[in-house]
Scaffold this motif. Structure first.
Motif, PDB file in Angstrom:
ATOM      1  N   LEU A  43      39.047  31.888  51.525  1.00 65.43           N
ATOM      2  CA  LEU A  43      37.995  32.884  51.325  1.00 65.43           C
ATOM      3  C   LEU A  43      37.941  33.353  49.877  1.00 65.43           C
ATOM      4  O   LEU A  43      36.861  33.485  49.297  1.00 65.43           O
ATOM      5  N   ARG A  44      39.110  33.597  49.279  1.00 64.67           N
ATOM      6  CA  ARG A  44      39.141  34.006  47.871  1.00 64.67           C
ATOM      7  C   ARG A  44      38.492  32.946  46.984  1.00 64.67           C
ATOM      8  O   ARG A  44      37.687  33.250  46.110  1.00 64.67           O
ATOM      9  N   GLU A  45      38.837  31.689  47.241  1.00 65.59           N
ATOM     10  CA  GLU A  45      38.294  30.592  46.434  1.00 65.59           C
ATOM     11  C   GLU A  45      36.784  30.485  46.570  1.00 65.59           C
ATOM     12  O   GLU A  45      36.061  30.440  45.576  1.00 65.59           O
ATOM     13  N   TRP A  46      36.277  30.452  47.805  1.00 66.99           N
ATOM     14  CA  TRP A  46      34.853  30.171  48.031  1.00 66.99           C
ATOM     15  C   TRP A  46      33.950  31.383  47.829  1.00 66.99           C
ATOM     16  O   TRP A  46      32.808  31.241  47.387  1.00 66.99           O
ATOM     17  N   ILE A  47      34.458  32.581  48.155  1.00 63.29           N
ATOM     18  CA  ILE A  47      33.621  33.774  47.984  1.00 63.29           C
ATOM     19  C   ILE A  47      33.709  34.310  46.557  1.00 63.29           C
ATOM     20  O   ILE A  47      32.677  34.613  45.950  1.00 63.29           O
ATOM     21  N   PHE A  48      34.913  34.420  46.023  1.00 60.78           N
ATOM     22  CA  PHE A  48      35.072  35.107  44.740  1.00 60.78           C
ATOM     23  C   PHE A  48      35.197  34.181  43.538  1.00 60.78           C
ATOM     24  O   PHE A  48      34.663  34.496  42.480  1.00 60.78           O
ATOM     25  N   ASP A  49      35.887  33.036  43.686  1.00 61.17           N
ATOM     26  CA  ASP A  49      36.006  32.127  42.542  1.00 61.17           C
ATOM     27  C   ASP A  49      34.752  31.275  42.385  1.00 61.17           C
ATOM     28  O   ASP A  49      34.174  31.210  41.299  1.00 61.17           O
TER      29      ASP A  49
END
Length: 161
Positions: A43-49
């Motif tokens: 989620l961190r990778e796809w939403i925020f990064d």
């Protein structure tokens, strides 16, 4: 619910665990818990990064009571972007107070401010309470369209064609 009873905030990286918690609660409601393979890292990778989706929280009395995960799509017929609402969920003990309506209204405002041509989403056929809710807002059920999906092995096989 009075409109002043709910505020909205955009999720940040620090909310990744909370986002995953909402996703798991939604999956439980939809009887799809076994389908959740998302992790905080993903989620961190796809939403925020990679910035492929956005998350909006509805907040009441200092607590996140609902969430909406959405992203932009594009209509060739309209010649402009739209917003696709992937997930909308309100905590079970907070339902019936207008938070879902408030989240959808906020998404409609975001779509309007961004110049989007439409706000779209899908709903499970058996989810009568949600269907009734969407229809009460004036949403149009797209009966002439059926959703299709390639995922997992079928997606990999299609990529090899």
């Amino acid at each position: 619910m009075d409109k002043t009873d709910v505020t909205f905030r955009t999720a940040g990286r620090e909310d990744t665990g909370l986002i995953l918690d909402f996703i798991k609660k939604l999956a439980d409601y939809e009887h799809m818990t076994e389908d959740v393979v998302a992790t905080e890292e993903l989620l961190r990778e796809w939403i925020f990064d990679k910035k492929k989706a956005e998350v909006l929280f509805a907040v009441a009395e200092g607590q996140e009571v609902g969430f909406a995960l959405f992203f932009h799509n594009f209509s060739t017929f309209l010649g402009r972007a739209g917003i696709y609402l992937e997930d909308l969920f309100v905590l079970e003990d907070k339902r019936g107070r207008g938070y879902g309506r408030a989240l959808l209204a906020q998404l409609a405002r975001i779509a309007t401010m961004r110049g989007c041509g439409r706000l779209e989403w899908s709903c499970l056929d058996w989810n009568e309470p949600s269907i009734e809710f969407y229809l009460s807002l004036g949403a149009e059920q797209m009966k002439e369209w059926s959703g299709y999906r390639l995922a997992g092995d079928t997606l990999r096989r299609a990529a090899e064609l």
